[in-house]
Design an enzyme around this catalytic site. Structure first.
Site, mmCIF file in Angstrom:
data_model
loop_
_atom_site.group_PDB
_atom_site.id
_atom_site.type_symbol
_atom_site.label_atom_id
_atom_site.label_comp_id
_atom_site.label_asym_id
_atom_site.label_seq_id
_atom_site.Cartn_x
_atom_site.Cartn_y
_atom_site.Cartn_z
ATOM 1 N N ARG A 166 2.566 1.334 -38.700
ATOM 2 C CA ARG A 166 3.084 2.398 -37.834
ATOM 3 C C ARG A 166 3.029 3.710 -38.606
ATOM 4 O O ARG A 166 4.041 4.247 -39.034
ATOM 5 C CB ARG A 166 4.498 2.044 -37.424
ATOM 6 C CG ARG A 166 4.729 1.273 -36.142
ATOM 7 C CD ARG A 166 3.743 0.313 -35.658
ATOM 8 N NE ARG A 166 3.535 0.395 -34.213
ATOM 9 C CZ ARG A 166 4.347 -0.095 -33.290
ATOM 10 N NH1 ARG A 166 5.430 -0.717 -33.627
ATOM 11 N NH2 ARG A 166 4.063 0.021 -32.010
ATOM 12 N N GLN A 173 -1.969 5.926 -35.412
ATOM 13 C CA GLN A 173 -1.480 6.032 -34.021
ATOM 14 C C GLN A 173 -2.575 5.861 -32.983
ATOM 15 O O GLN A 173 -2.375 5.211 -31.971
ATOM 16 C CB GLN A 173 -0.799 7.386 -33.812
ATOM 17 C CG GLN A 173 0.688 7.305 -34.088
ATOM 18 C CD GLN A 173 1.392 8.639 -33.901
ATOM 19 O OE1 GLN A 173 0.759 9.666 -33.717
ATOM 20 N NE2 GLN A 173 2.697 8.606 -33.950
ATOM 21 N N ASP A 191 -3.375 2.222 -32.240
ATOM 22 C CA ASP A 191 -2.207 1.360 -32.083
ATOM 23 C C ASP A 191 -2.145 0.741 -30.676
ATOM 24 O O ASP A 191 -1.602 1.323 -29.739
ATOM 25 C CB ASP A 191 -0.962 2.220 -32.372
ATOM 26 C CG ASP A 191 0.319 1.420 -32.412
ATOM 27 O OD1 ASP A 191 0.317 0.268 -31.956
ATOM 28 O OD2 ASP A 191 1.328 1.965 -32.888
ATOM 29 N N SER A 241 1.404 0.053 -29.149
ATOM 30 C CA SER A 241 2.044 1.211 -28.512
ATOM 31 C C SER A 241 1.389 1.545 -27.177
ATOM 32 O O SER A 241 2.084 1.795 -26.196
ATOM 33 C CB SER A 241 1.957 2.449 -29.409
ATOM 34 O OG SER A 241 2.756 2.273 -30.532
ATOM 35 N N TYR A 244 10.635 -0.759 -37.628
ATOM 36 C CA TYR A 244 11.074 -1.865 -36.773
ATOM 37 C C TYR A 244 12.558 -2.164 -37.004
ATOM 38 O O TYR A 244 13.097 -1.908 -38.084
ATOM 39 C CB TYR A 244 10.267 -3.137 -37.081
ATOM 40 C CG TYR A 244 8.841 -3.074 -36.610
ATOM 41 C CD1 TYR A 244 8.540 -3.100 -35.254
ATOM 42 C CD2 TYR A 244 7.787 -3.011 -37.512
ATOM 43 C CE1 TYR A 244 7.226 -3.049 -34.809
ATOM 44 C CE2 TYR A 244 6.461 -2.961 -37.081
ATOM 45 C CZ TYR A 244 6.190 -2.986 -35.730
ATOM 46 O OH TYR A 244 4.906 -2.942 -35.296
#
Ligand code: NAD
Length: 373
Positions: free
Chosen positions: A122, A127, A130, A133, A228
């Site tokens: 993360r 990003q 990902d 997500s 997390y």
């Protein structure tokens, strides 16, 4: 280097792993792309669009899988598919190595370099790759739209000459990517929204979306370096359930998204809490595939628990397959591009890169990822 894109065979899967625009980008980089004929039909993309992007159509799935130097899928590959992969082929998918241990072992044994996009670090640079997500974001949207459709009330407040309708009350438990989108969607529909997460940093994000953050003092909770949630102790979880009960009892819709990386999801909404809820209310358990946050939720089923509807559909992004496929495809294209060697025109499995370190599960006949060993 041939990138092979087979059709998804998982039951109920409507998404596709790669769209023509990503194919075109990868071909421009020097890759060859082959796809299984009919790949995009379910979402209205015909073979001609892939052919125009420069890809080759293959109607025999076995030949396609045997030819791939890189194979791209969404769900875990079947044993039959793995048997066809070349030794040292790179396989990219969203398989969850913590819950799919047999598949990981089979991929290792086949000498495949298996990459799980669910293990993506993360970080800011990661990003755009990902998939967790991108899919969770759309899943959060679908969860609310589905609940709104099933609820026998409307979401917004309405003041009319015929009377005033109060807004529906939505309670979101777990405010990661899916939870934030669920809050935003429920707010857009006019609901009164409350939310809770064990990570205190989330409070500001909840408030910025115009929702109320439910404060519960659980003592030390915190988060891992990756962002997390940490697992709660039994006492903390009991306290959370006690405090959550009254919010669930007041809610018309409860959306649960609470998950723990690499572990079973916590059971938060107990049978007793479900019993205390109003008849006609709706729960969407977005953690159902990880064991579930709600007592009585069943994978890929809608359960009527004495008047309370518990929706446990796993593939919520599949309800908006055009957008979820586009995002997944773009994540994969960014991943391959990140590791693409422009000179050699091939994917370089660079273990010194923390993204590859995070995502590579198997190599040279062994499981090589320290997080799952
Ligand atoms: P997730 O799917 O693992 O979990 C969903 C949410 O459930 C989390 O917010 C977690 O805190 C919460 N949760 C766990 N146990 C709970 C409990 N008992 N009660 C209530 N809530 C509980 O999380 P995610 O959506 O993948 O996001 C995890 C984190 O990573 C978030 O901080 C997110 O903002 C961050 N993130 C960062 C990046 C990046 O920087 N590239 C990308 C995506 C997500």
């Amino acid at each position: 280097m041939i990138i092979a894109i087979p059709k998804e065979t998982h039951s109920g899967e409507t998404r596709i792993p790669m769209m023509p625009e990503s194919v075109e980008k990868l071909i421009k980089k020097g890759a060859e792309v082959s796809f299984e004929s009919g790949l995009g039909t379910a979402i209205g993309i015909n073979d001609e669009e892939y052919l125009r992007a420069g890809a080759k159509a293959v109607s025999d799935r076995a030949s396609l899988l045997k030819s791939g130097d890189i194979i791209v899928q969404i769900n875990r590959p079947s044993k039959e598919d793995i048997a066809l992969f070349k030794r040292s082929a790179v396989h990219i998918s969203n398989l969850n190595p913590f819950f799919e241990k047999d598949t990981v072992a089979a991929l290792a044994q086949a000498g495949v370099k298996a990459i799980s996009m669910t293990m993506m670090p993360r970080t800011t640079i990661a990003q755009k790759m990902d998939t967790l997500s991108s899919q969770a974001n759309l899943g959060g949207y679908v969860a609310v739209v589905l609940a709104a459709e099933r609820l026998n009330k409307i979401f917004p407040m309405m003041m009319t000459p015929s009377g005033t309708i109060p807004p529906a009350r939505v309670f979101v438990i777990g405010v990661g990517v899916a939870g934030l989108q669920a809050i935003a969607t429920a707010k857009r529909l006019g609901a009164r929204v409350e939310a809770f997460d064990t990570r205190p940093v989330v409070e500001e994000q909840v408030k910025s979306l115009g929702a109320k953050f439910v404060k519960i003092d659980l003592g030390e909770t915190g988060q891992t370096a990756q962002g997390y949630a940490k697992e709660l102790t039994k006492e903390q979880l009991d306290k959370q359930r006690d405090m959550m009960a009254k919010h669930c009892a007041l809610a018309d819709v409860v959306i649960t998204t609470a998950r723990l990386f690499g572990r079973k999801a916590p059971l938060i909404v107990t049978e007793q809490i479900v019993k205390s809820m109003k008849k006609g209310s709706v729960i969407v358990d977005m953690a159902v595939a990880d064991g579930g946050n709600v007592a009585g939720s069943k994978l890929d089923k809608e359960v009527d628990a004495d008047g309370v509807l518990i929706i446990g559909l796993d593939n919520l992004p599949g309800h908006v397959a055009v957008d979820s496929s586009r995002m997944y495809s773009s994540n994969i294209c960014n991943f391959i591009s990140h590791f693409w060697d422009d000179k050699e025109k091939k994917l370089a499995v660079k273990l010194e890169d923390e993204i590859m370190q995070g995502c590579l599960l198997t190599q040279d006949g062994k499981i090589c990822n320290t997080k799952i060993q």
